[in-house]
Design an enzyme around this catalytic site. Sequence first.
Site, PDB file in Angstrom:
ATOM      1  N   TYR A 174      39.241  46.140  37.212  1.00 22.48           N
ATOM      2  CA  TYR A 174      37.880  45.639  37.421  1.00 22.48           C
ATOM      3  C   TYR A 174      37.126  46.432  38.477  1.00 22.48           C
ATOM      4  O   TYR A 174      35.991  46.885  38.246  1.00 22.48           O
ATOM      5  CB  TYR A 174      37.913  44.156  37.808  1.00 22.48           C
ATOM      6  CG  TYR A 174      36.540  43.597  38.119  1.00 22.48           C
ATOM      7  CD1 TYR A 174      35.655  43.292  37.091  1.00 22.48           C
ATOM      8  CD2 TYR A 174      36.126  43.373  39.432  1.00 22.48           C
ATOM      9  CE1 TYR A 174      34.395  42.786  37.358  1.00 22.48           C
ATOM     10  CE2 TYR A 174      34.872  42.869  39.707  1.00 22.48           C
ATOM     11  CZ  TYR A 174      34.012  42.578  38.665  1.00 22.48           C
ATOM     12  OH  TYR A 174      32.753  42.089  38.940  1.00 22.48           O
ATOM     13  N   LYS A 178      33.673  48.916  37.989  1.00 20.59           N
ATOM     14  CA  LYS A 178      32.379  48.785  38.655  1.00 20.59           C
ATOM     15  C   LYS A 178      32.022  50.067  39.412  1.00 20.59           C
ATOM     16  O   LYS A 178      30.840  50.424  39.528  1.00 20.59           O
ATOM     17  CB  LYS A 178      32.379  47.575  39.583  1.00 20.59           C
ATOM     18  CG  LYS A 178      32.456  46.237  38.852  1.00 20.59           C
ATOM     19  CD  LYS A 178      31.304  46.053  37.875  1.00 20.59           C
ATOM     20  CE  LYS A 178      31.318  44.684  37.211  1.00 20.59           C
ATOM     21  NZ  LYS A 178      30.169  44.484  36.297  1.00 20.59           N
ATOM     22  N   THR A 209      31.860  31.646  38.909  1.00 16.79           N
ATOM     23  CA  THR A 209      31.719  31.812  37.464  1.00 16.79           C
ATOM     24  C   THR A 209      33.090  31.836  36.801  1.00 16.79           C
ATOM     25  O   THR A 209      34.125  31.908  37.465  1.00 16.79           O
ATOM     26  CB  THR A 209      31.011  33.142  37.112  1.00 16.79           C
ATOM     27  OG1 THR A 209      31.872  34.233  37.451  1.00 16.79           O
ATOM     28  CG2 THR A 209      29.682  33.275  37.836  1.00 16.79           C
TER      29      THR A 209
END
Length: 251
Positions: A174, A178, A209
């Site tokens: 991840y 990014k 989230t």
Amino acid sequence: MQNKPVALVTGANQGIGFQIAKDMIAQGFTVLVGSRNHDRGETATREIGPDAHAIQLDVTDAASITAAAERITQEFGRLDVLINNAAISNTTLRPGMTVEEYSKSVRPSNVKLDEIRAVFETNVFGVIAVTQALLPLLRAAPSARIVNVSSGAGSLTRNSDKSNPHRAIFGPVYSASKTALNAMTLAMAIELEDTNIKVNAACPGYTKTNLNNYSGTQTLAEGAAEPVRLALIGADGPHGSFSNAAGPMPW
């Protein structure tokens, strides 16, 4: 062509994308709610408001992207803002596994290449594919904006600082996706710097989230604030920047 400006938000059926869609409607936009699952997109639009329209869009599927671009062109005739929000954090995080435990399972020495490929497919290649497909519409807009929803987790400057308390979880999945997204944002900005399109990356912050199993500390409204701000900037606004609600961030 309709009179109201049009914004497309990918991954907008839930989380930060959902809030961004609501906020953009409040700013007078017609908002296209991109969602892999059309039914979930339709459900989201009913809650977002009458100026929201569901668009089936899987950013990893070329046919889905082409169909979405054709529908936007034929049905709306314009696109003023593209917010590339759709993202995944992993494919192997098991229920009950902490972020720290997951991070240890995806170090450069032991990560499965399929895990990297899957996350990059959505977070990096999906952004490029969607942007390429919609660039003709954005070029035709009087003043277009592209906002890539990134993360401070991808900041090489921050993660090379040994005093950064989150440095230990920087990894090849991840976080690195990014980092790559930031690089693509800068590449897009360089290509488009003499056009009507402004391109920027936004860090929403650690927001509660599904992406982080709802462990975030910020509300959706707080997380959506910076992407929305960059979507609404005027002619004197930034281009080729990376920022959060507190201001510019290091790449």
